[in-house]
Design a protein around this motif. Structure first.
Motif, PDB file in Angstrom:
ATOM      1  N   PRO A  53       6.244  -8.527  -2.075  1.00 18.95           N
ATOM      2  CA  PRO A  53       5.091  -9.360  -1.691  1.00 18.95           C
ATOM      3  C   PRO A  53       4.672  -9.154  -0.245  1.00 18.95           C
ATOM      4  N   GLU A  54       5.548  -8.606   0.594  1.00 17.04           N
ATOM      5  CA  GLU A  54       5.170  -8.394   1.994  1.00 17.04           C
ATOM      6  C   GLU A  54       4.085  -7.327   2.143  1.00 17.04           C
ATOM      7  N   ARG A  55       3.856  -6.526   1.105  1.00 17.55           N
ATOM      8  CA  ARG A  55       2.818  -5.495   1.160  1.00 17.55           C
ATOM      9  C   ARG A  55       1.474  -5.998   0.629  1.00 17.55           C
ATOM     10  N   LEU A  56       1.436  -7.217   0.094  1.00 12.94           N
ATOM     11  CA  LEU A  56       0.190  -7.770  -0.437  1.00 12.94           C
ATOM     12  C   LEU A  56      -0.617  -8.408   0.693  1.00 12.94           C
ATOM     13  N   VAL A  57      -1.917  -8.125   0.721  1.00  6.11           N
ATOM     14  CA  VAL A  57      -2.786  -8.662   1.762  1.00  6.11           C
ATOM     15  C   VAL A  57      -4.051  -9.217   1.125  1.00  6.11           C
ATOM     16  N   ARG A  58      -4.708 -10.072   1.881  1.00  2.00           N
ATOM     17  CA  ARG A  58      -6.014 -10.619   1.504  1.00  2.00           C
ATOM     18  C   ARG A  58      -7.040 -10.099   2.493  1.00  2.00           C
ATOM     19  N   GLY A 233       5.095   1.707   4.318  1.00  2.00           N
ATOM     20  CA  GLY A 233       5.175   2.027   5.738  1.00  2.00           C
ATOM     21  C   GLY A 233       3.961   1.657   6.550  1.00  2.00           C
ATOM     22  N   VAL A 234       2.859   1.233   5.921  1.00  2.00           N
ATOM     23  CA  VAL A 234       1.647   0.846   6.640  1.00  2.00           C
ATOM     24  C   VAL A 234       1.725  -0.629   7.018  1.00  2.00           C
ATOM     25  N   THR A 235       1.420  -0.936   8.264  1.00  2.00           N
ATOM     26  CA  THR A 235       1.447  -2.317   8.728  1.00  2.00           C
ATOM     27  C   THR A 235       0.071  -2.957   8.590  1.00  2.00           C
ATOM     28  N   VAL A 236       0.034  -4.268   8.684  1.00  2.00           N
ATOM     29  CA  VAL A 236      -1.241  -4.986   8.637  1.00  2.00           C
ATOM     30  C   VAL A 236      -2.124  -4.586   9.803  1.00  2.00           C
ATOM     31  N   ALA A 237      -1.529  -4.397  10.985  1.00  2.00           N
ATOM     32  CA  ALA A 237      -2.309  -4.010  12.160  1.00  2.00           C
ATOM     33  C   ALA A 237      -2.961  -2.643  11.965  1.00  2.00           C
ATOM     34  N   GLN A 238      -2.234  -1.697  11.358  1.00  2.00           N
ATOM     35  CA  GLN A 238      -2.799  -0.380  11.111  1.00  2.00           C
ATOM     36  C   GLN A 238      -3.965  -0.453  10.119  1.00  2.00           C
ATOM     37  N   ALA A 239      -3.780  -1.248   9.050  1.00  2.00           N
ATOM     38  CA  ALA A 239      -4.861  -1.412   8.078  1.00  2.00           C
ATOM     39  C   ALA A 239      -6.074  -2.069   8.720  1.00  2.00           C
ATOM     40  N   GLN A 240      -5.838  -3.054   9.591  1.00  2.00           N
ATOM     41  CA  GLN A 240      -6.944  -3.728  10.271  1.00  2.00           C
ATOM     42  C   GLN A 240      -7.707  -2.755  11.158  1.00  2.00           C
ATOM     43  N   ALA A 241      -6.990  -1.926  11.905  1.00  2.00           N
ATOM     44  CA  ALA A 241      -7.654  -0.960  12.791  1.00  2.00           C
ATOM     45  C   ALA A 241      -8.490   0.036  11.993  1.00  2.00           C
ATOM     46  N   GLU A 242      -7.966   0.494  10.848  1.00  2.00           N
ATOM     47  CA  GLU A 242      -8.718   1.449  10.042  1.00  2.00           C
ATOM     48  C   GLU A 242      -9.977   0.811   9.478  1.00  2.00           C
ATOM     49  N   LEU A 243      -9.888  -0.417   8.970  1.00  2.00           N
ATOM     50  CA  LEU A 243     -11.071  -1.069   8.403  1.00  2.00           C
ATOM     51  C   LEU A 243     -12.088  -1.414   9.482  1.00  2.00           C
ATOM     52  N   ASP A 244     -11.622  -1.748  10.696  1.00  2.00           N
ATOM     53  CA  ASP A 244     -12.566  -2.014  11.790  1.00  2.00           C
ATOM     54  C   ASP A 244     -13.419  -0.776  12.059  1.00  2.00           C
ATOM     55  N   ALA A 245     -12.749   0.392  12.128  1.00  2.00           N
ATOM     56  CA  ALA A 245     -13.502   1.637  12.360  1.00  2.00           C
ATOM     57  C   ALA A 245     -14.435   1.937  11.195  1.00  2.00           C
TER      58      ALA A 245
END
Length: 812
Positions: A53-58, A233-245
């Protein structure tokens, strides 16, 4: 150890009164802690019932202009458009899967002549695989060789399968009719999916597939909730940075629909509990204070008991027992009673947990999973053992030292020993008073906040108003004209019912806390480089404002002129008039709303009062109302104001709806007063619970003060008798005895004020129109606690006034 346990049982059995008091004190403290931890365990600590569940995001859509207007950089929009999701899925590398979900209502016809109104939820075909769940029966949605999701199939929830189909396995392959569309049942989803984790409208009964193949014109229509599973291996911060770009590129490519749009990536668990975590942790700290006060009282009782056991312990020391051996015996006795109190507390927690769940209302997520499990049992054991050590160690140290003094021939009641015990007990009382004052001040602040929230004018008149959520029964085959015709017929039929004053329809009720913000432009007004500001959009019928009791401030409301084919009109609220038309009349002005390149212009025909749509603690935001008879909606709320009781009106309204179309689903039936009460459910929960903890803490502190004064009177009986014999007046005795207890109280009040000033800072985010240093609240807490302390000191002091000098000297 077995010998120590047997001896400890005999010691507690010889003093049943003391044992009962200790057990009840511990049971209250440990039971309250265990029950609250059960809620925290289910809401905050227990992982979601999905693999990894730690890999699930909203993924929350964010409108930057609205966020700036509201002063909130976090999530402020419910959905995303299907086109957005397709872009994120194709151009990002952080996600293993992206899935969407959107809820609604429908009528389910089972094929056996029966029908039931259900909460349906449309999901993408990979919704269940993203979560990693397995069906109870059958299978989940699939795609064909071209990647197109299958159609005309449904998955039942386990609860619907059991209550409607009797858990019959042969339900697979059965044809049912959902919202007028024949569908085949292909599977049953497990219970873990049924809590409304992703939908604000309620737990789904049935799922149907939706395809993300909307035309490009739908890019600006954002109503899907989006879930994602991060790659390994992907963190929430990394996903956030990619979606921001990625969203910056989308803003450049599609400025008409994506300007000012962003997205917030948040762990799924965090998205569920972020609003309730501060309050729950605050309450856990408060109930921990209650337990500390209880253990301090027990420690005081055991210190008093250690004096009566001096002879026993001295004899054991003279026979060769070391101080360590005595300490072990006394600690075993404390731990024994602590475990017994913990057992009683666990039984009490089973009842208290149900009370907490009932008090919390519907605003607390994951409450359906609250139960006693291994983690709760381990917490109870840890709290019990810790309490036993806390209240047992200090009396054991003092008792063993007194025993060594007596065995060595030193006076067991020496001045130094008596002074040491007196200071120890007064220090414990001062600590109890300090903790109690912190709780009293905190409870006072939350109670004032709740009182102030209840006094906020919601902007409408909730008395005698009934609300029902309705949905178009066959949305796939119903045209806008048919949906509009049904709405008009329902309103006309309901208005003719006996006792009905007025009726109207509304796309979103006040206090629903669902955002529907659209950028708004004013005609003939130059636009700057920044995206246009947002306003909340609502769609209502002509009778809604009168039925809900919204005041008309200027202009007119919708009427029979405002239908399809006529010039589009809107009614705005006072906040929008101030925001978009400062210093001028908005009547006759035209606005355009939405993300499309050329949205239709709408004339402002009226201004109504403000409504606290996002709760009484939030200021009203700009809102505009479109005419439902010009813009039909498929799901809406029916609002009925009547002179009769809600139950009588509901029966008549249901009958009227059935006469028009028996397949129209009706959901979420409640009165406007219930709606208003639900908006303050969480402040009420916090205030009542902290208030109860503060009252219990003050009671325990009072008992502690009374115990210290009673012990002081018992120890100084001879001294008081001599003073009376020498001519001391009752007021002199009263001042001498009460002064000792009040000295500890004053020290505790000073410490409590300092602690309250520091700790109540954590309440600032929970307060409304109140500061964390409100002087009236602090003064009230001091007065209440001091008055209680005076009463607790006076009652045992009366015993000192009745001491006969001759009897006191004879006892010596």
């Amino acid at each position: 150890m077995w010998q120590d346990l047997r001896f400890g049982l005999r010691v507690w059995a010889r003093q049943p009164g003391l044992t009962l008091i200790v057990l009840l004190t511990l049971a209250l403290g440990i039971g309250a802690n265990t029950s609250l931890f059960s809620v925290i365990n289910a809401v905050l600590l227990r992982p979601l019932p999905f693999p990894e569940p730690e890999r699930l995001v909203r993924l929350w859509g964010v409108d930057k202009a609205q966020a700036q207007l509201a002063g909130d950089a976090g999530r402020n929009d419910y959905g995303a458009s299907p086109i957005d999701v397709l872009d994120w899925r194709a151009q990002s590398h952080s996600f293993e899967e992206l899935a969407v979900t959107g809820s609604g209502g429908a009528t389910l016809i089972t094929g056996e002549g029966g029908s039931v109104q259900v909460r349906s939820e449309g999901v993408s075909h990979n919704f269940f695989t993203l979560l990693g769940v397995s069906p109870v029966l059958g299978r989940f949605f699939e795609t064909d060789s071209s990647g197109k999701p299958e159609d005309k199939v449904v998955v039942l929830s386990e609860s619907l399968w059991r209550r409607q189909f009797g858990a019959d396995p042969s339900v697979l392959g059965r044809t049912v009719t959902l919202a007028g569309k024949p569908c085949t049942v292909i599977g049953v989803a497990p219970l873990g999916l049924e809590p409304p984790l992703f939908s604000p409208r309620g737990a789904p009964d049935i799922w149907h597939p939706v395809a993300l193949n909307e035309p490009p014109s739908m890019r600006g229509v954002r109503w899907y909730a989006v879930l994602g599973r991060l790659r390994e291996g992907v963190t929430v911060a990394q996903a956030q940075a990619e979606l921001d770009a990625l969203n910056q590129r989308l803003e450049m490519d599609f400025p008409a629909t994506n300007t000012g749009r962003s997205v917030l990536v948040m762990p799924l668990t965090e998205s569920l509990v972020q609003e309730v975590r501060p309050a729950l942790l605050l309450l856990l700290g408060a109930v921990g204070f209650v337990l500390l006060i209880g253990t301090a009282n027990v420690a005081n009782l055991l210190i008093a008991r250690s004096v009566t056991r001096q002879r026993e312990l001295a004899i054991r020391t003279a026979l060769g027992a070391s101080r360590g051996r005595l300490l072990r015996q006394l600690l075993v006795e404390s731990l024994l009673v602590a475990l017994a109190g913990g057992t009683l507390g666990l039984l009490l927690a089973l009842w208290l947990t149900d009370v907490l769940v009932a008090l919390s209302g519907n605003g607390m997520p994951r409450l359906q999973s609250v139960h006693v499990d291994g983690r709760v049992l381990a917490f109870t054991l840890a709290v019990s053992l810790s309490s036993g050590l806390l209240f047992g160690l200090l009396p054991a140290l003092q008792g063993s030292r007194l025993a060594q003094q007596a065995a060595a021939g030193l006076p067991g009641r020496s001045v130094s020993t008596g002074r040491s015990q007196r200071w120890t007990r007064q220090a414990l009382v001062a600590g109890e008073v300090a903790l109690s004052l912190v709780l009293l001040v905190g409870a006072g602040l939350l109670l004032q906040t709740f009182w102030r929230l209840q006094r906020v004018d919601p902007g409408f008149q909730p008395q005698q108003v009934l609300t029902l959520e309705l949905a178009t029964p066959r949305p796939w085959t119903t045209t806008p004209e048919q949906a509009l015709s049904n709405s008009m017929r329902i309103l006309e039929e309901v208005r003719t019912l006996p006792g009905v004053i007025d009726a109207g329809s509304m796309s979103l009720l006040p206090l629903s806390d669902v955002e529907a913000c659209q950028p708004v432009r004013v005609e003939k007004r130059a636009q700057g480089a920044e995206p246009p500001p947002c306003a909340e959009v609502r769609t209502s019928s002509p009778g809604y404002f009168r039925a809900m009791g919204l005041p008309l401030l200027s202009g007119r409301l919708f009427d029979a002129r405002d239908t399809q084919g006529q010039p589009r009109v809107v009614v705005i609220n006072s906040a929008m008039a101030r925001r978009f038309f400062p210093g001028e009349s908005p009547l006759g002005k035209r606005i355009a709303a939405g993300s499309s390149a050329e949205p239709p212009w709408m004339e402002v025909i009226g201004v109504v009062g403000d409504v606290h749509h996002f709760g009484p603690s939030k200021a009203p935001v700009p809102e505009f109302y479109k005419a439902q008879f010009q813009d039909p909606v498929w799901t809406y709320w029916l609002v009925v104001r009547s002179e009769r009781e809600a139950g009588q009106v509901l029966s008549a309204v249901r009958g009227a709806i059935r006469r028009i179309d028996p397949e129209i689903p009706v959901f979420n039936v409640r009165t406007a007063e219930e709606l208003l009460s639900g908006s303050v459910a969480q402040p009420r929960f916090r205030a009542l619970l902290l208030g109860a903890f503060a009252a219990l803490a003050m009671l325990l502190a009072a008992l502690g003060i009374a115990g210290v004064v009673s012990w002081s009177v018992a120890q100084r009986t001879r001294e008081i008798g001599i003073r009376v014999a020498l001519g001391a007046q009752p007021r002199d005795v009263l001042r001498m005895v009460m002064g000792q207890g009040l000295a500890a109280v004053l020290v505790g009040v000073a410490l409590g004020l300092a602690g309250a000033l520091a700790l109540t800072r954590v309440l600032e985010g929970l307060l409304f129109e109140l500061t964390a240093t409100d002087p009236l609240t602090f003064a009230s807490g001091v007065v209440a606690l001091t008055g209680t302390a005076l009463l607790a000191s006076y009652l045992p002091t009366r015993r000192a006034l009745r001491i006969d000098p001759a009897e006191a000297l004879r006892l010596e």
